[in-house]
Design a protein around this motif. Structure first.
Motif, short mmCIF file in Angstrom:
data_model
loop_
_atom_site.label_atom_id
_atom_site.label_comp_id
_atom_site.label_asym_id
_atom_site.label_seq_id
_atom_site.Cartn_x
_atom_site.Cartn_y
_atom_site.Cartn_z
N ARG A 1 0.72 -1.18 -0.15
CA ARG A 1 0.08 -0.12 -0.10
C ARG A 1 1.08 1.32 -0.08
O ARG A 1 0.48 2.06 -0.68
N MET A 2 1.90 1.15 0.62
CA MET A 2 3.16 2.22 0.56
C MET A 2 3.35 2.65 -0.75
O MET A 2 3.51 3.68 -1.14
N ASN A 3 3.83 1.49 -1.43
CA ASN A 3 4.37 1.58 -2.72
C ASN A 3 3.35 2.38 -3.45
O ASN A 3 3.67 2.99 -4.58
N ARG A 4 2.02 1.96 -3.47
CA ARG A 4 0.89 2.60 -4.28
C ARG A 4 0.68 4.13 -3.94
O ARG A 4 0.69 4.77 -5.11
N ALA A 5 0.67 4.26 -2.64
CA ALA A 5 0.51 5.69 -2.22
C ALA A 5 1.57 6.26 -2.79
O ALA A 5 1.44 7.54 -3.33
N ILE A 6 3.00 6.03 -2.91
CA ILE A 6 4.05 6.81 -3.20
C ILE A 6 3.91 6.90 -4.82
O ILE A 6 4.11 7.90 -5.15
N GLY A 7 3.60 5.94 -5.39
CA GLY A 7 3.25 5.81 -7.09
C GLY A 7 2.24 7.15 -7.21
O GLY A 7 2.40 7.85 -8.32
N HIS A 8 1.32 6.99 -6.41
CA HIS A 8 0.13 7.82 -6.40
C HIS A 8 0.66 9.37 -6.35
O HIS A 8 0.27 10.11 -7.00
N MET A 9 1.41 9.64 -5.23
CA MET A 9 2.06 10.68 -5.26
C MET A 9 2.93 11.30 -6.21
O MET A 9 2.94 12.34 -6.77
N GLU A 10 3.55 10.58 -6.77
CA GLU A 10 4.53 10.83 -7.90
C GLU A 10 3.47 11.24 -8.90
O GLU A 10 3.86 12.20 -10.06
N ALA A 11 2.42 10.58 -9.38
CA ALA A 11 1.51 11.02 -10.36
C ALA A 11 0.82 12.29 -10.35
O ALA A 11 0.71 13.12 -11.01
N VAL A 12 0.56 12.58 -8.76
CA VAL A 12 0.09 13.78 -8.53
C VAL A 12 1.10 15.13 -8.99
O VAL A 12 0.71 16.22 -9.35
N LYS A 13 2.21 14.80 -8.52
CA LYS A 13 3.51 15.64 -8.64
C LYS A 13 3.52 15.81 -10.24
O LYS A 13 3.60 17.08 -10.65
N LEU A 58 -6.55 18.47 -6.35
CA LEU A 58 -7.05 18.32 -5.17
C LEU A 58 -7.86 16.95 -4.87
O LEU A 58 -7.84 16.40 -3.76
N ILE A 59 -8.46 16.38 -5.69
CA ILE A 59 -9.05 15.11 -5.44
C ILE A 59 -8.21 14.01 -5.37
O ILE A 59 -8.42 13.27 -4.64
N GLN A 60 -7.10 14.03 -6.25
CA GLN A 60 -6.06 13.06 -6.22
C GLN A 60 -5.45 13.32 -4.72
O GLN A 60 -4.99 12.28 -4.19
N ILE A 61 -4.91 14.35 -4.22
CA ILE A 61 -4.47 14.59 -3.10
C ILE A 61 -5.26 13.86 -1.93
O ILE A 61 -4.83 13.34 -0.98
N ALA A 62 -6.61 14.20 -1.90
CA ALA A 62 -7.37 13.63 -0.74
C ALA A 62 -7.53 12.25 -1.09
O ALA A 62 -7.60 11.45 0.06
N ALA A 63 -7.38 11.64 -2.34
CA ALA A 63 -7.37 10.08 -2.43
C ALA A 63 -6.17 9.67 -1.90
O ALA A 63 -5.90 8.46 -1.25
N VAL A 64 -4.93 10.33 -1.97
CA VAL A 64 -3.83 9.77 -1.41
C VAL A 64 -3.54 9.85 0.15
O VAL A 64 -3.38 9.04 0.77
N ARG A 65 -4.24 11.02 0.61
CA ARG A 65 -4.47 11.13 1.94
C ARG A 65 -5.35 10.07 2.61
O ARG A 65 -4.95 9.50 3.66
N SER A 66 -6.41 9.63 1.83
CA SER A 66 -7.11 8.50 2.32
C SER A 66 -6.40 7.25 2.58
O SER A 66 -6.53 6.40 3.44
N ALA A 67 -5.65 7.09 1.40
CA ALA A 67 -4.62 5.72 1.32
C ALA A 67 -3.83 5.71 2.41
O ALA A 67 -3.70 4.65 3.20
N ILE A 68 -3.21 6.94 2.92
CA ILE A 68 -2.14 6.75 3.83
C ILE A 68 -2.96 6.73 5.26
O ILE A 68 -2.42 5.83 6.07
#
Length: 117
Positions: free
Chosen positions: A42-54, A67-77
């Motif tokens: 899950r950490m790896n997925r969240a890190i990948g998600h953050m890279e995508a948001v960047k 912002l929607i993607q950041i909310a999704a990452v926060r929820s994952a964390i």
């Protein structure tokens, strides 16, 4: 002191605690958590998600989308934190109660306060 845990998938884990554990050194043993693999995935997925948001930000994508993607990452964390907390309660806390280690309870309360903020 040896004891066994049975994971939800039926895997049996047996581990021993060093003698130091008896004398209040709660973190002298490596933590044996059932969910470490799931947490790391899950950490790896969240890190990948953050890279995508960047990348979205670098590409000048719409702020609402970002912002929607950041909310999704926060929820994952947050969900990762919940898994870690459940694992900790099921293992370390059980051990701490068996050995009368109150420091583990103090540490857990402090961690919960920071996590829930």
């Amino acid at each position: 002191m040896e004891h066994t845990h049975i994971a939800k998938d039926g895997t049996v884990y047996t581990h021993t605690h060093e003698e130091a554990h008896e004398h209040g050194h709660s973190h002298s043993h490596p933590h044996h958590h059932e969910s470490t693999k799931a947490v790391l995935n899950r950490m790896n997925r969240a890190i990948g998600h953050m890279e995508a948001v960047k990348t979205m930000i670098e590409d000048g994508r719409d702020c609402s989308e970002v912002l929607i993607q950041i909310a999704a990452v926060r929820s994952a964390i947050n969900n990762i934190g919940k898994i870690i907390l459940e694992d900790h309660i099921n293992h370390c806390l059980v051990d701490a109660i068996e050995t009368g280690d109150e420091q583990v309870l103090k540490d857990l309360n402090e961690a919960i306060n920071k996590f829930v903020k």
